[in-house]
Scaffold this active site. Structure first.
Site, short mmCIF file in Angstrom:
data_model
loop_
_atom_site.label_atom_id
_atom_site.label_comp_id
_atom_site.label_asym_id
_atom_site.label_seq_id
_atom_site.Cartn_x
_atom_site.Cartn_y
_atom_site.Cartn_z
N ASP A 79 1.49 1.67 10.42
CA ASP A 79 2.62 2.01 9.54
C ASP A 79 3.36 3.24 10.06
OD1 ASP A 79 0.38 3.53 8.90
OD2 ASP A 79 0.69 3.43 6.73
N ASP A 90 0.73 0.21 0.66
CA ASP A 90 -0.14 -0.08 -0.49
C ASP A 90 0.67 -0.48 -1.71
OD1 ASP A 90 -1.96 0.82 1.31
OD2 ASP A 90 -2.38 2.71 0.30
N TYR A 107 -7.45 11.34 11.29
CA TYR A 107 -6.20 10.64 10.97
C TYR A 107 -5.01 11.48 11.43
CZ TYR A 107 -2.44 8.64 8.09
OH TYR A 107 -1.25 8.10 7.66
#
Ligand code: ADP
Ligand code: MG
Length: 388
Positions: A37, A171, A221
């Site tokens: 993403d 999401d 991340y």
């Protein structure tokens, strides 16, 4: 009738009288396209049958009164004095209210009861489901006139700002726009999307929950994002048209990033390969070739584990085990990594045997009984039409 709907209606009546309506908003999976993403590529999420149900109704004063069936807890606050609370679940409702207020919407008081069956903190985005249910409910209840995409973006902002979790748009998007038996190819750069039929009659989608969450997740991340940005900055000097890894090719990375840090090279190459893989996986779906689709899930896992290096021993163990089971055609880690679930595509007749064996050997190896959740692909956020 679905017991969760019944609960949402019954508890509302017990506490507040008659609800105006009930909203259902599902959890989501992502079939393929991981860590993509923020690299401007494609993801392939779908809504699932596990969902959050919110019964909702207007109040005549300026309060918000909430009840969680799952946490068996009440919460009340004045609309004009909302701040983060110790009542953790209530924050997910309040986040939406504050975001709407900040966007200039004038809200009236309301009651809501929340009930759900999305495993929490397992990478199925139960938080997005709560946010989407609440924003959809308020939009309807208070006639805010928001369109679907506005609701998706506001729900994401609620999670980013009030909750403080820097999730991408996938999401909330998947929870809101899911369709039964369809996966959504979402272009994370333009937000254009396209549905692909996903009805693998002889196969079942199954999630296995490692039930671990290694603390590395957040720092790693952030590091992956930085590495990808560093790769793009380097490529951009040579190829001005490259503004994200979406624009890059494996050849560019091979010729320009080799010799830089191994991390930047490996991480960028994975992302470029994965963006391509999602597009090829969609062709498999058009051809109804679930075996070829499943192979790509294994390839994604290999890339995430060996190149992007966001897997962990527990996830690798379950995927390797799946690869040896005769009925499994695809398996990979799902989500950010360092724990959470694997997603498996498996022949229906093999599901019980696979769950039994995987659970037994995982328990022997790690001392943890994994969770097993068969999921089907369902519709996105909507009003519940049934009597409640
Ligand atoms: P996930 O990966 O499931 O999104 P998060 O930590 O982001 O995990 O969000 C989980 C939180 O969402 C829970 O701690 C709770 O506050 C809220 N939540 C999820 N499901 C429910 C529910 N059924 N009822 C009330 N709150 C819920
Ligand atoms: Mg979440």
């Amino acid at each position: 009738m679905n017991l969760l709907i019944q609960d949402a209606g019954r508890y509302y009546r017990e506490h507040f009288g008659e609800p105006d309506f009930i909203v259902r908003s599902p959890g989501r999976i992502n079939l393929i396209g991981e860590h993509i993403d923020y690299n401007g590529g494609f993801v392939l999420p779908a809504a699932i049958d596990n969902a959050v149900y919110v019964s909702i109704g207007k109040r005549t004063d300026t309060k918000i009164a909430l009840y969680s069936v799952d946490y068996q807890e009440h919460f009340e606050i004045e609309l004009t004095a909302i701040q983060k609370t110790q009542v953790h679940w209530a924050n997910y409702v309040l986040s939406v209210v504050v975001t709407l207020q900040e966007a200039g919407y004038r809200l009236g008081g309301f009651n809501a009861v929340v009930r759900g069956d999305i495993p929490i903190g397992s990478g199925l985005s139960s938080s997005a489901a709560v946010e989407c249910a609440v924003i959809f409910g308020l939009n309807q209840l208070l006639a805010l006139d928001l369109d679907t995409m506005q609701m998706v973006k506001l729900a994401q902002r609620a999670e980013n700002e009030f909750i403080g979790v820097k999730c991408g748009i996938m999401d909330q998007f998947a929870s809101m726009l899911g369709k039964q038996d369809q996966v959504i190819q979402l272009d994370c750069r333009s937000l254009a999307y396209q549905y692909f039929h996903f009805q693998p009659n002889e196969y079942q989608l199954l999630l296995l929950n490692t039930k671990v969450k290694h603390s590395l997740a957040d720092s790693e991340y952030n590091q992956r994002r930085l590495d990808c940005e560093a790769g793009v900055a380097h490529l951009n000097r040579i190829f001005p048209e490259v503004s994200s890894l979406r624009d890059a090719t494996a050849e560019m990375i091979e010729s320009e990033l080799k010799g830089l840090s191994d991390d930047v090279y490996d991480h960028c190459l994975y992302a470029v390969q994965e963006i391509k893989r999602v597009q090829e996986a969609c062709i498999d779906l058009v051809n109804e070739d679930y075996v070829s689709f499943g192979k790509k899930m294994f390839e994604t896992h290999k890339g995430l584990s060996e190149m992007y290096r966001v897997s962990c021993p527990e996830l690798d163990f379950l995927v390797t085990f799946a690869g040896k089971h005769k009925d499994v055609v695809g398996a990979r880690m799902m989500g950010g990594g360092f724990g959470g679930c694997t997603i498996n595509l498996i022949k229906k007749e093999g599901v019980t045997d696979f769950i039994d064996r995987a659970s037994e050997t995982y328990l022997e190896t790690f001392g943890i009984l994994p969770g097993a959740y068969p999921v089907t692909i369902s519709a996105g956020t909507s009003l519940v039409q049934a009597q409640f």
